[in-house]
Design a protein around this motif. Structure first.
Motif, PDB file in Angstrom:
ATOM      1  N   LEU A   1     -86.666 117.855  35.969  1.00  0.00           N
ATOM      2  CA  LEU A   1     -87.900 117.714  36.729  1.00  0.00           C
ATOM      3  C   LEU A   1     -87.607 116.970  38.045  1.00  0.00           C
ATOM      4  CD1 LEU A   1     -90.988 118.092  36.719  1.00  0.00           C
ATOM      5  CD2 LEU A   1     -91.152 115.775  35.814  1.00  0.00           C
ATOM      6  N   LEU A   2     -86.901 115.876  37.882  1.00  0.00           N
ATOM      7  CA  LEU A   2     -86.564 115.070  39.059  1.00  0.00           C
ATOM      8  C   LEU A   2     -85.146 114.586  38.900  1.00  0.00           C
ATOM      9  CD1 LEU A   2     -87.628 113.537  41.635  1.00  0.00           C
ATOM     10  CD2 LEU A   2     -87.955 111.594  40.124  1.00  0.00           C
ATOM     11  N   GLU A   3     -84.382 114.710  39.964  1.00  0.00           N
ATOM     12  CA  GLU A   3     -83.004 114.252  39.890  1.00  0.00           C
ATOM     13  C   GLU A   3     -82.667 113.450  41.133  1.00  0.00           C
ATOM     14  OE1 GLU A   3     -80.205 117.375  39.399  1.00  0.00           O
ATOM     15  OE2 GLU A   3     -78.643 116.008  38.726  1.00  0.00           O
ATOM     16  N   LEU A   4     -82.164 112.246  40.932  1.00  0.00           N
ATOM     17  CA  LEU A   4     -81.695 111.444  42.055  1.00  0.00           C
ATOM     18  C   LEU A   4     -80.184 111.421  41.998  1.00  0.00           C
ATOM     19  CD1 LEU A   4     -84.657 110.293  41.635  1.00  0.00           C
ATOM     20  CD2 LEU A   4     -83.828 108.320  42.888  1.00  0.00           C
ATOM     21  N   ASP A   5     -79.571 111.780  43.115  1.00  0.00           N
ATOM     22  CA  ASP A   5     -78.131 111.938  43.123  1.00  0.00           C
ATOM     23  C   ASP A   5     -77.536 111.023  44.193  1.00  0.00           C
ATOM     24  OD1 ASP A   5     -75.594 112.895  42.849  1.00  0.00           O
ATOM     25  OD2 ASP A   5     -75.951 114.723  44.033  1.00  0.00           O
ATOM     26  N   HIS A   6     -77.001 109.910  43.764  1.00  0.00           N
ATOM     27  CA  HIS A   6     -76.379 108.924  44.672  1.00  0.00           C
ATOM     28  C   HIS A   6     -77.228 108.646  45.903  1.00  0.00           C
ATOM     29  CE1 HIS A   6     -72.799 108.854  42.264  1.00  0.00           C
ATOM     30  NE2 HIS A   6     -72.861 110.165  42.208  1.00  0.00           N
TER      31      HIS A   6
ATOM     32  N   LEU B   1     -82.558 113.858  46.588  1.00  0.00           N
ATOM     33  CA  LEU B   1     -83.596 113.792  45.560  1.00  0.00           C
ATOM     34  C   LEU B   1     -84.092 115.213  45.353  1.00  0.00           C
ATOM     35  CD1 LEU B   1     -84.307 111.040  47.537  1.00  0.00           C
ATOM     36  CD2 LEU B   1     -85.779 110.704  45.558  1.00  0.00           C
ATOM     37  N   VAL B   2     -83.955 115.695  44.132  1.00  0.00           N
ATOM     38  CA  VAL B   2     -84.337 117.073  43.858  1.00  0.00           C
ATOM     39  C   VAL B   2     -85.507 117.077  42.886  1.00  0.00           C
ATOM     40  CG1 VAL B   2     -83.569 119.300  42.987  1.00  0.00           C
ATOM     41  CG2 VAL B   2     -81.983 117.826  44.230  1.00  0.00           C
ATOM     42  N   PHE B   3     -86.614 117.693  43.308  1.00  0.00           N
ATOM     43  CA  PHE B   3     -87.743 117.817  42.403  1.00  0.00           C
ATOM     44  C   PHE B   3     -87.867 119.279  41.994  1.00  0.00           C
ATOM     45  CE2 PHE B   3     -92.223 118.756  41.566  1.00  0.00           C
ATOM     46  CZ  PHE B   3     -92.455 117.880  40.534  1.00  0.00           C
TER      47      PHE B   3
END
Ligand SMILES: Nc1ncnc2c1ncn2[C@@H]1O[C@H](COP(=O)(O)OP(=O)(O)OP(=O)(O)O)[C@@H](O)[C@H]1O
Ligand SMILES: Nc1ncnc2c1ncn2[C@@H]1O[C@H](COP(=O)(O)OP(=O)(O)OP(=O)(O)O)[C@@H](O)[C@H]1O
Ligand code: SF4
Ligand SMILES: [Mg+2]
Ligand SMILES: [Mg+2]
Lengths: 342, 281, 285
Positions: B4-9, B71-73
């Motif tokens: 759903l939501l991904e925070l990557d560094h 940030l990928v939603f």
């Protein structure tokens, strides 16, 4: 503390600094021909002594902020003081807030300071923080610019803030930093009477402890009085000497903090204390059944009766008076003391 | 498994100091985590004041762009959302609750304008009756009603009432994710529990994931599934909420946990005195 | 609204005095519509009569009644000023609010253009235009040109407030409540810049009127159309001072000073009323 104390006469006997008698303050709105009266403060009497921290607790919209606004003389239409009086006595100066508004004006910031709920309201969003200090505090401190700046900086440091915040604009600070700035503003003059409305709600627990510690220290050092409003019962537990519980514009109970936690006399107090969540405990905490009461149309009799677990017939018909309680305070309940915690 | 939501560094810098200094502070420093799409959860972010929690929330809402990281939603990089229709589609699924209700409502705008606006744009309510119905439904969930709110300005409501209106408003679009920045700091214990319980039921019944930013370790413990603890922009501890808060390992987390004021006057005032003494000496 | 006006009149001396001055001027303007003869006409009355009971403000050497001349001039000059102020207000508000709200690179670009335009000297540009356009230089064209030159300073002021509003939480809240950018700018931000807008409107009006007067005195406008500046131009052309017809000069001078003072006082008092802080205070926040 190694700092040299300002010279302030030491007052030892418990003396009433603030006396409120049967205070009633309503918000009166005439809108579209309909008159709406919100009875946010409805017949409250209390006294605050020198050298004590007086807590006011109660649920959201029970009238805590309204009460303090009236006692700070900070009321504006549509709020109206309908009845009762508020008296301060600072040393030899006695001020009847609503009879002598000019005297009250002079006392602001010097004898009395008020930390408002929602810290942004005192900080001008387009001016740097240092201007707020210059505007509010500089005149009252009688220091030259350099000494003033030093005093402010060291004061900020005690609150865990970098002196650089003086150069920042309000929006560049986090919520907690802004909150601390307003506390610094209100305490830097070291007033005799501090009124604080939810001053620690935006702070993390560590900073909260520092701030509470600072307030307590300033208070103890100067022998001043603090009226401390928050809905957070553990904060009350930590710093107040006496505690008042408000419900729907009235006082439900008042007394020494420790005794009230140990042995609450009013069922609402008992509920507040029992509903505190604790780490390590995940059992479902119930919030109070029923809706918060409407202050425009409060319940008859004891205002708590629709939600009170031990209400009796009489409660919906008669208004319980504030009477001395078994723990050395006052309580307004027909069945006072019939609830024990846990 | 979709996220759903991904925070990557994710890292966010803010310039500090005067006009000519090139210094900056890392408000958020290399943070990564993700929420699963199929498993709604309450994800708590706790940490000291100024540790970058609100900054993270701003980035998740697309109000700030990270200096590095992504940030990928739901498959789209939030920073690539540009035009209005994309942005509105995003806002229909991600809704905020802000930290300070006195700041979140424009003092010159009636409070219901926010509710009606949301109902109109994101819940397809076209006429006034429909808008009021949708808003009333949401308000009822937080223990308020349209009648109490209608036509009022923010200063005519108490802090707690305002915050409940803010939560109710965020519910109107039936979002997938609610980013709640200290939603309960202004409300009393009883209401606090009712809002927090509401979050829980949103998660369980409506399958909404919630980012729950707070100082209040007790409620974080009470409702969240996972937690991260932040200090000065860095995540210092993360994992299952109960496990982390029961047995924190990082010294700062331990201090934070110990600093929770006990709900008892004797112990609480002793804690304050101890801390003041430590600070002075 | 009525109550507000009443309170302002009762408690605010600046407002009272300012509205009195402006009321006199407006009465004169209204009177212009009831003039007994065409304002362009010359030798309608006996020339060179001093102020007296028959001709209140005297008559000039061109055989015009100064009172009716003043009325028509005041009307034309005011309309010119208001048109310039309105057009330049719209531009200043739009540019200021958008630039501040968007921020970043766009903001920098807009402000660079803004400052360049602001640095250009106004009078020479207008004179150049007058020479180029000659007969096509009617007063609406002049007004439009002046408006296009007169917004830059104010848009910068508005932008500085808009920049701070952008970072306020309620702006984000409004966006997430589905308010479109224009709605946010008009409903949420505009009230906060209103004090600046009002204050600068007054400045701008004074600037525009001053510009018109300057150009007319120099004879660079349609000299047959009566304006305050035009009156002074004709007075000079007939050496009114030398000829002892002092009222020909004095009447437009006094009128323009009254107008400026009236506008200034009004703007000051209204500003205090419209400021969000004092407005909130009155609402009881
Ligand atoms: N200007 C106003 N006009 C009308 N009603 C008002 C106004 N200000 C406050 N009220 C109402 O008065 C009641 C008491 O509000 P108050 O702000 O005193 O509550 P509070 O105890 O401080 O609550 P909180 O803990 O949430 O801040 C509320 O019902 C509120 O809606
Ligand atoms: N617009 C900005 N410009 C410069 N610095 C900023 C800006 N916004 C935030 N900061 C800084 O970034 C840091 C993190 O701020 P943030 O608001 O994220 O903290 P927070 O964890 O939410 O704190 P709190 O619990 O007090 O709300 C702070 O040091 C703050 O001063
Ligand atoms: S008076 Fe009655 S209703 Fe009120 S608190 Fe006491 S028992 Fe409950
Ligand atoms: Mg309050
Ligand atoms: Mg924050």
């Amino acid at each position: 503390m190694t700092e040299v104390l300002d010279f302030k006469p030491a007052v030892t006997q418990a003396q009433d600094v603030l006396t409120i008698r049967d205070l009633k303050a309503y918000y009166v709105n005439d809108m579209f021909g309909v008159r709406r009266e919100v009875r946010a403060v409805d017949g409250i009497s209390l006294t605050v002594r020198r050298n004590e921290v007086y807590g006011i607790a109660g649920e959201s919209s029970s009238g805590k902020t309204s009460l303090i606004k009236t006692l700070a003389g900070a009321i504006r239409p549509p709020m109206r003081v309908v009845d009762g009086s508020v008296n301060f006595s600072f040393g030899d100066t006695h001020i009847d807030v609503y009879a002598e508004p000019e005297k009250m004006k002079a006392a602001r910031w010097q004898n009395l300071s008020y930390i408002m709920q929602g810290s942004m309201s005192v900080l001008n969003p387009v001016r740097r923080i240092k201007h707020a200090f210059n505007d509010f505090a500089f005149r009252h401190m009688g220091l030259d610019r350099r000494a003033f700046r030093q005093r402010v900086e060291s004061h900020l440091q005690k609150l865990g803030l970098d002196p650089n915040v003086l150069e920042a604009f309000p929006h560049q600070l986090s919520g907690g930093m802004r909150q601390r700035v307003t506390i610094a503003l209100a305490t830097v003059c070291e007033p005799e009477f501090i009124i604080a409305d939810e001053p620690t709600t935006a702070l993390d627990v560590l900073v909260q402890q520092d701030v509470l510690g600072l307030l307590k220290e300033v208070q103890a050092r100067l022998g001043s009085s603090v009226v401390f409003v928050t809905h957070d019962m553990s904060v009350h537990a930590a710093i107040t000497d006496r505690l008042a519980i408000m419900y729907a514009g009235r006082l439900a109970e008042e007394g020494p903090t420790q005794a009230m936690f140990d042995n609450p006399q009013h069922p609402y107090t008992a509920h507040l204390i029992a509903s505190l969540p604790r780490i390590g405990d995940v059992s479902t905490r119930k919030s109070l059944a029923g809706k918060p009461p409407s202050l425009a149309n409060p319940p008859s009799g004891c205002r708590f009766h629709p939600r009170c677990p031990i209400a009796i017939d009489r409660c919906s018909k008669e208004v319980p008076e504030m009477l001395p309680s078994a723990i050395g305070g006052r309580v307004a309940c027909f069945r006072a003391g019939e609830v024990a915690v846990k | 498994m979709s996220k759903l939501l991904e925070l990557d560094h994710v890292t966010k810098l803010y310039p500090v100091g005067g006009l000519f200094s090139r210094q900056s502070i890392k408000a958020v420093n290399d943070v990564s985590f993700s929420l699963d799409a199929d498993k709604p959860e309450i994800f708590a972010i706790v940490g000291e004041s100024g540790s970058g929690k609100s900054t993270m929330a701003k980035m998740m809402l697309g109000n700030e762009v990270p200096n590095s990281g992504r940030l990928v939603f739901d498959g789209t990089d939030i920073s690539t959302i540009r035009n209005r229709s994309q942005r509105e589609a995003f806002m229909a699924r991600v809704q905020p609750v802000f930290q300070n209700p006195f700041e979140a409502f424009n003092p010159l705008t009636r409070v219901d304008a926010y509710l009606f606006g949301t109902a109109h744009r994101f819940a397809g309510a076209n006429n006034q009756a429909e808008k009021e119905r949708v808003c009333d439904e949401a308000l009822q969930r937080v223990g308020l009603s349209m009648a109490e709110i209608k036509g009022r300005f923010s200063h005519e409501l108490s802090g707690g009432q305002l915050q409940r209106v803010a939560v109710a408003r965020a519910l109107i679009p039936s979002p997938k994710l609610i980013v709640a920045d200290e939603p309960v700091s202004m409300v009393d214990a009883s209401l606090r529990m009712s809002i927090v319980n509401l979050f829980r039921s949103l998660r369980d019944e409506l399958k909404v994931s919630i980012i729950y930013i707070t100082h209040d370790l007790a409620t974080a413990y009470y409702i969240s599934d996972r937690v991260i603890i932040m200090q000065k922009g860095v995540v210092i501890e993360s994992g299952d909420a109960r496990a982390v808060l029961d047995n924190p390992t990082h010294p700062y987390s331990i201090a934070l946990k110990n600093a929770v004021l006990p709900p008892d006057p004797r112990a609480a005032s002793a804690a304050i005195r101890l801390r003041s003494a430590a600070a002075a000496g | 609204m009525f109550k507000v006006l009443r309170d302002l009149l009762r408690y605010n001396r600046e407002f009272l005095f300012g509205s009195l001055l402006i009321a006199i001027i407006l009465a004169v303007v209204v009177a212009s519509y009831f003039a007994p003869y065409d304002e362009m006409m010359t030798y309608a009355v006996i020339p060179d009569m001093p102020p007296g009971s028959e001709y209140w403000l005297g008559t000039n050497s061109r055989g015009q009644d100064m009172f009716w001349q003043l009325a028509a001039s005041m009307r034309n000059t005011l309309i010119f000023g208001i048109v310039v102020a309105l057009i330049s207000r719209v531009i200043a508000i739009a540019v200021g609010l958008i630039s501040g709200y968007v921020g970043g690179k766009t903001d920098q670009a807009i402000m660079a253009f803004n400052d360049t335009l602001g640095a250009l000297p106004n009078i020479p540009i207008l004179l150049l235009l007058v020479f180029v356009l000659r007969d096509q230089m009617t007063w609406p064209v002049l007004a439009l040109t002046a408006a296009l030159l007169g917004w830059t300073h104010d848009s910068r002021l508005i932008r500085s407030v808009a920049l701070s509003l952008r970072t306020r939480e309620f702006t984000r809240h409004a966006a997430f409540s589905g308010m479109r950018t224009t709605q946010i700018l008009l409903r949420e931000h505009l009230p906060y810049v209103m004090p600046i807008v009002f204050f600068t409107t007054m400045n701008n009006l004074i600037w525009a009127i001053g510009l018109e007067v300057t150009l007319s005195i120099l004879g660079f406008s349609d000299i047959n159309r009566p304006t305050i500046g035009g009156m002074i131009y004709w007075a000079n052309a007939h050496s009114a001072m030398v000829a002892g017809i002092w009222w020909w000069i004095a009447v437009p001078m006094v009128a323009v000073v009254m107008l400026f003072i009236g506008l200034f006082l009004l703007a000051m008092s209204v500003n205090e009323y419209i400021d969000p802080r004092s407005r909130l205070a009155r609402m009881g926040a």
